[in-house]
Design a protein around this motif. Structure first.
Motif, PDB file in Angstrom:
ATOM      1  N   ARG A   1       0.825  -1.213   0.000  1.00 21.10           N
ATOM      2  CA  ARG A   1       0.000   0.000   0.000  1.00 21.10           C
ATOM      3  C   ARG A   1       0.862   1.267   0.000  1.00 21.10           C
ATOM      4  N   GLY A   2       1.939   1.241  -0.766  1.00 18.41           N
ATOM      5  CA  GLY A   2       2.795   2.408  -0.896  1.00 18.41           C
ATOM      6  C   GLY A   2       3.802   2.614   0.210  1.00 18.41           C
ATOM      7  N   GLU A   3       3.832   1.725   1.204  1.00 19.63           N
ATOM      8  CA  GLU A   3       4.761   1.861   2.330  1.00 19.63           C
ATOM      9  C   GLU A   3       5.871   0.813   2.211  1.00 19.63           C
ATOM     10  N   LEU A   4       7.120   1.212   2.540  1.00 20.60           N
ATOM     11  CA  LEU A   4       8.235   0.273   2.538  1.00 20.60           C
ATOM     12  C   LEU A   4       8.071  -0.746   3.667  1.00 20.60           C
ATOM     13  N   THR A   5       8.203  -2.022   3.336  1.00 19.70           N
ATOM     14  CA  THR A   5       8.058  -3.064   4.357  1.00 19.70           C
ATOM     15  C   THR A   5       9.289  -3.970   4.458  1.00 19.70           C
ATOM     16  N   ALA A   6      10.104  -4.044   3.409  1.00 17.93           N
ATOM     17  CA  ALA A   6      11.295  -4.892   3.427  1.00 17.93           C
ATOM     18  C   ALA A   6      12.249  -4.438   2.335  1.00 17.93           C
ATOM     19  N   GLY A   7      13.480  -4.923   2.430  1.00 15.47           N
ATOM     20  CA  GLY A   7      14.463  -4.601   1.408  1.00 15.47           C
ATOM     21  C   GLY A   7      15.862  -4.532   1.979  1.00 15.47           C
ATOM     22  N   GLU A   8      16.832  -4.730   1.129  1.00 14.87           N
ATOM     23  CA  GLU A   8      18.222  -4.593   1.513  1.00 14.87           C
ATOM     24  C   GLU A   8      19.069  -4.445   0.257  1.00 14.87           C
ATOM     25  N   GLY A   9      20.278  -3.927   0.447  1.00 16.67           N
ATOM     26  CA  GLY A   9      21.162  -3.747  -0.687  1.00 16.67           C
ATOM     27  C   GLY A   9      22.489  -3.169  -0.250  1.00 16.67           C
ATOM     28  N   GLU A  10      23.370  -2.991  -1.219  1.00 16.01           N
ATOM     29  CA  GLU A  10      24.680  -2.421  -0.921  1.00 16.01           C
ATOM     30  C   GLU A  10      25.031  -1.335  -1.932  1.00 16.01           C
ATOM     31  N   VAL A  11      25.883  -0.416  -1.482  1.00  8.21           N
ATOM     32  CA  VAL A  11      26.339   0.689  -2.309  1.00  8.21           C
ATOM     33  C   VAL A  11      27.851   0.769  -2.207  1.00  8.21           C
ATOM     34  N   LYS A  12      28.515   1.013  -3.325  1.00  9.30           N
ATOM     35  CA  LYS A  12      29.968   1.161  -3.347  1.00  9.30           C
ATOM     36  C   LYS A  12      30.333   2.487  -4.008  1.00  9.30           C
ATOM     37  N   GLY A  13      31.426   3.060  -3.554  1.00 12.73           N
ATOM     38  CA  GLY A  13      31.924   4.293  -4.149  1.00 12.73           C
ATOM     39  C   GLY A  13      33.409   4.182  -4.395  1.00 12.73           C
ATOM     40  N   ASN A  14      33.893   4.871  -5.415  1.00 11.60           N
ATOM     41  CA  ASN A  14      35.330   4.909  -5.657  1.00 11.60           C
ATOM     42  C   ASN A  14      35.729   6.268  -6.214  1.00 11.60           C
ATOM     43  N   SER A  15      37.006   6.590  -6.054  1.00  9.95           N
ATOM     44  CA  SER A  15      37.547   7.899  -6.464  1.00  9.95           C
ATOM     45  C   SER A  15      36.761   9.037  -5.820  1.00  9.95           C
ATOM     46  N   LEU A  16      36.350   8.844  -4.572  1.00 10.17           N
ATOM     47  CA  LEU A  16      35.535   9.843  -3.882  1.00 10.17           C
ATOM     48  C   LEU A  16      36.392  10.990  -3.357  1.00 10.17           C
ATOM     49  N   LYS A  17      35.903  12.202  -3.568  1.00 10.59           N
ATOM     50  CA  LYS A  17      36.577  13.406  -3.083  1.00 10.59           C
ATOM     51  C   LYS A  17      35.528  14.367  -2.538  1.00 10.59           C
ATOM     52  N   LEU A  18      35.828  14.967  -1.391  1.00  9.94           N
ATOM     53  CA  LEU A  18      34.911  15.911  -0.755  1.00  9.94           C
ATOM     54  C   LEU A  18      35.545  17.291  -0.768  1.00  9.94           C
ATOM     55  N   LYS A  19      34.820  18.280  -1.335  1.00  8.94           N
ATOM     56  CA  LYS A  19      35.361  19.636  -1.478  1.00  8.94           C
ATOM     57  C   LYS A  19      34.887  20.531  -0.333  1.00  8.94           C
ATOM     58  N   GLY A  20      35.736  21.474   0.038  1.00  2.63           N
ATOM     59  CA  GLY A  20      35.375  22.486   1.024  1.00  2.63           C
ATOM     60  C   GLY A  20      34.997  21.909   2.363  1.00  2.63           C
ATOM     61  N   VAL A  21      35.849  21.033   2.911  1.00  3.13           N
ATOM     62  CA  VAL A  21      35.560  20.365   4.185  1.00  3.13           C
ATOM     63  C   VAL A  21      35.896  21.283   5.351  1.00  3.13           C
ATOM     64  N   ALA A  22      34.999  21.388   6.324  1.00  2.00           N
ATOM     65  CA  ALA A  22      35.250  22.182   7.535  1.00  2.00           C
ATOM     66  C   ALA A  22      34.408  21.635   8.673  1.00  2.00           C
ATOM     67  N   PHE A  23      35.068  20.996   9.659  1.00  3.50           N
ATOM     68  CA  PHE A  23      34.368  20.590  10.873  1.00  3.50           C
ATOM     69  C   PHE A  23      35.353  20.707  12.041  1.00  3.50           C
TER      70      PHE A  23
END
Length: 243
Positions: free
Chosen positions: A134-156
């Protein structure tokens, strides 16, 4: 018997003629419009049946889909799809009505999707599935991969960097409750090791308003804070995140 065969042949020929001449494109455009979806071009290939949409924009997506191809099953209850988005490809299957959705992404360029809105560059890939009721998420799973990742303007905190090399990342998601996803992952690059954990409260009516709550720990590998660790939280709606 001959009359019956001629009758059946006439009905089949008429049905095929109507199929070939039915204005599917206008029907599809009207159906998309009702859902707030627009496409620069709509095509319907009759043999074999296939819907082709170009330059598609949908309220749930912050970026356009360059190309969408939909191929229905014979009973019209399952569709396979192919998308070209952010200079790469996503494909999978979904049911009609929507109770199941799968995806497989090969190497989406993150910077191409979000432009200046997101300071992250690199490629993302992954695969998984979702189940809905009925339009609501009830189950699921998966994976995500990243490569050559770069973050610009980092400040913490005390740490600032014009560009942070984050290298490779591997993460996963799992639906643990109604519209609630558990997120976790870790990665390593030339400038930092990092890990994250948290959740996403998915809003099925307005996906852009889904609430993300992540805890991120970063161990810096570059001077002047080499060896130091920082922990911070990323919170807010997907369209309006804040540290």
């Amino acid at each position: 018997m001959r009359k019956l065969l001629f009758g059946l042949l006439f009905i089949l020929s008429l049905s095929f003629f109507l199929y070939l001449n039915f204005p599917f494109e206008r029907f599809i455009e009207s159906s998309l419009c009702k859902r707030g979806i627009t496409a620069q071009k709509v095509e319907f290939h009759r043999l074999p049946p296939e819907v082709v949409l170009k330059e598609v924009r949908a309220p749930a997506l912050p970026f356009p889909l360059e190309l969408v191809r939909l191929k229905p099953s014979l009973n019209l209850k399952e569709f396979s799809y192919y998308c070209r988005v952010c200079k790469d490809e996503v494909e999978g299957k979904f049911t009609n009505p929507l109770t199941y959705l799968s995806f497989k992404a090969k190497g989406i360029e993150v910077g191409k999707c979000y432009g200046e809105k997101v300071k992250l560059e690199g490629k993302a890939a992954g695969e998984g599935y979702f189940k809905l009721k009925r339009g609501e998420l009830t189950a699921g799973e998966g994976e995500v991969k990243g490569n050559s990742l770069k973050l610009k303007g980092v400040a913490f905190g005390l740490f600032q960097a014009g560009l942070l090399d984050l290298g490779e990342f591997k993460g996963s998601y799992r639906v643990i409750g109604k519209n609630l996803l558990e997120l976790k992952g870790k990665g390593s690059g030339k400038d930092a090791d990092y890990k994250l954990s948290g959740s996403l409260n998915f809003n099925p009516k307005r996906p852009g308003s889904s609430y993300l709550n992540l805890k991120i720990t970063v161990k810096v590998k570059k001077e002047p804070l080499k060896g130091k660790s920082f922990t911070f939280k990323l919170r807010g709606s997907v369209n309006n995140l804040r540290l």
